[in-house]
Design a protein around this motif. Structure first.
Motif, short mmCIF file in Angstrom:
data_model
loop_
_atom_site.label_atom_id
_atom_site.label_comp_id
_atom_site.label_asym_id
_atom_site.label_seq_id
_atom_site.Cartn_x
_atom_site.Cartn_y
_atom_site.Cartn_z
N ALA A 142 0.89 -2.44 -13.01
CA ALA A 142 1.14 -2.84 -10.82
C ALA A 142 1.49 -1.85 -10.53
N LEU A 143 2.87 -1.84 -10.70
CA LEU A 143 3.65 -1.04 -10.34
C LEU A 143 3.33 0.92 -10.81
N SER A 144 2.33 1.32 -11.58
CA SER A 144 2.01 2.26 -12.01
C SER A 144 0.85 2.61 -10.53
N LEU A 145 0.04 1.72 -10.42
CA LEU A 145 -0.38 1.90 -9.95
C LEU A 145 -0.60 1.67 -8.69
N VAL A 201 4.50 6.79 -14.38
CA VAL A 201 3.18 7.18 -13.80
C VAL A 201 3.02 6.52 -12.82
N ARG A 202 2.96 7.70 -11.40
CA ARG A 202 2.58 6.53 -10.66
C ARG A 202 1.07 6.77 -10.33
N LEU A 203 -0.14 6.20 -10.24
CA LEU A 203 -1.61 6.67 -9.89
C LEU A 203 -1.80 6.01 -8.11
N ARG A 204 -1.02 5.86 -7.48
CA ARG A 204 -1.26 5.11 -6.14
C ARG A 204 -1.83 6.59 -5.20
N HIS A 205 -1.73 7.57 -5.05
CA HIS A 205 -2.77 8.45 -4.46
C HIS A 205 -4.25 8.25 -5.06
N GLY A 206 -4.54 7.80 -6.81
CA GLY A 206 -5.81 8.06 -6.77
C GLY A 206 -6.41 6.39 -6.43
N LEU A 207 -6.18 5.45 -5.88
CA LEU A 207 -6.32 4.03 -5.30
C LEU A 207 -7.39 4.58 -3.73
N PRO A 208 -8.72 3.72 -4.18
CA PRO A 208 -9.32 3.97 -2.46
C PRO A 208 -8.69 3.13 -1.67
N ASP A 209 -8.91 3.37 0.12
CA ASP A 209 -8.16 3.18 0.78
C ASP A 209 -7.97 1.60 0.67
N ARG A 210 -9.12 0.59 0.09
CA ARG A 210 -9.75 -0.49 0.57
C ARG A 210 -8.72 -1.43 -0.76
N LEU A 211 -8.33 -1.17 -2.01
CA LEU A 211 -7.79 -1.75 -2.68
C LEU A 211 -6.09 -1.31 -2.12
#
Length: 366
Positions: A142-145, A201-211
């Motif tokens: 979850a922190l990676s996301l 690995v940080r993947l936050r920038h890959g998540l859509p705004d709604r998430l």
């Protein structure tokens, strides 16, 4: 230093990991990370043990704050920050034993991490030292996301003879001797606790705004990132009235689904040189046929749109639909939206528009 510093710990039946981690962060680490809030994710029994041993005037967290002169720790944890995993019936779980319980734990941890990383003024430190192994995995993933540059992940390391020792919650300021179950003396000192930082690995920038902005399940968040990493695939399902891009449903009204289908059909069925189209030569008849297949023959809106397109697609209407399409896929897919956008090709005044993804990535269902 961030004004809000949050420590999130997954715990099971050993609340000691909370004070051990807090000690390592607030006392050993340089510069120190003194949590302004401590949150726990645990089971019903784990929550009860945390309340009895960590909270209150006689609790271990207050003792840590006093002995090592870190007063902020005393108020960092209260009952409202102890988050208990609940079952499908909404009741607190005594343990995590079945797949459904596991899924509930994953969703709780994911939503908590999402919420705790929402403010740019907050730095989050996640510890995976306690609890079930799956809980630690979910917290780390979850922190990676959702994690940002200021966030961190760790595991606290304690010698086996002190790990889960009922009298050891943090190293004392002056070393002292404890006795194990076999009456063997154990020296408790500051060096007995070490914090192991875990790169992620940080993947936050890959998540859509709604998430990022709204509640999301673990499966939804993972699926969104999976869509980013996989090959692009677009499903235009006129039978069900839906658009699915990279495995993610993109909410669209019928007029936008028909507009997307208009471009998807051209991309899938025409030679490369004939795919791109402008408002001047877009075929309104074909668009209306696609729209009618969605809303049904004789739908009230069909006559209104047909009248609007009687002499072709007006530039303003075409541009509005195109911009709306791109905005909707960006909202649903984040950085994965690029292959599904309607893109421009050619220079003005000969600019035309098309879907950029390859024809074999498109599936049309009538």
């Amino acid at each position: 230093m961030y004004p809000h510093r949050v420590l999130l710990v997954v715990t099971g039946l050993s609340p000691q990991v909370v004070t051990e981690t807090a000690f390592a962060l607030a006392v050993q680490q340089q510069p120190p990370f003194v949590p302004t809030e401590i949150h726990l994710v645990t089971t019903a029994e784990g929550a009860e043990r945390a309340r009895l041993t960590l909270l209150g005037e006689e609790g271990a967290l207050g003792a840590l704050a006093d002995e090592w002169d870190v007063p902020g720790l005393r108020s960092a944890l209260d009952e409202s920050r102890i988050h208990v995993v609940t079952g499908v019936d909404g009741q607190p779980l005594p343990d995590i034993l079945i797949p459904e319980d596991n899924a509930r734990a994953a969703d709780l941890i994911t939503e908590l991490v999402r919420r705790l990383t929402a403010s740019p003024a907050t730095a989050l430190h996640v510890s995976i030292a306690g609890g079930r192994k799956t809980m630690g995995f979910f917290a780390g993933y979850a922190l990676s996301l959702y994690g940002r540059p200021q966030d961190a992940l760790s595991h606290v390391l304690v010698p086996p003879e002190l790990e889960q020792h009922p009298q050891f919650f943090f190293p004392p300021r002056r070393p002292r001797v404890l006795f194990g179950r076999d009456t063997k003396p154990i020296r408790a000192e500051a060096s007995a606790v070490r914090l192991a930082s875990i790169p992620f690995v940080r993947l936050r920038h890959g998540l859509p705004d709604r998430l990022l902005a709204g509640q999301a399940t673990y499966a939804e968040a993972v699926g969104s990132v999976g869509a980013v990493l996989g090959a692009p695939q677009l499903l235009v399902d006129l039978a069900q009235g839906r658009i699915v891009a990279g495995g993610v449903a993109v909410p669209m009204p019928p007029v936008q689904i028909a507009f997307a289908a208009f471009f998807a059909e051209r991309r899938a069925m025409l030679p490369d040189g004939e795919v791109a189209v402008s408002w001047r030569d877009a075929d309104p008849k074909r668009f209306l046929e696609l729209y009618a297949s969605l809303v049904g023959p004789g739908h009230p809106t069909s006559a209104r749109i047909a009248a609007l397109l009687a002499e072709g697609m007006p530039k303003e209407w075409f541009d509005e639909r195109k911009a709306r399409h791109n905005k909707l896929v960006e909202a649903a897919l984040g950085w994965n939206a690029a292959p599904y956008r309607i893109e421009a090709t050619g220079r003005r005044p000969h600019t035309r528009f098309r879907l950029g993804l390859p024809a074999d990535a498109i599936t049309l269902r009538w």
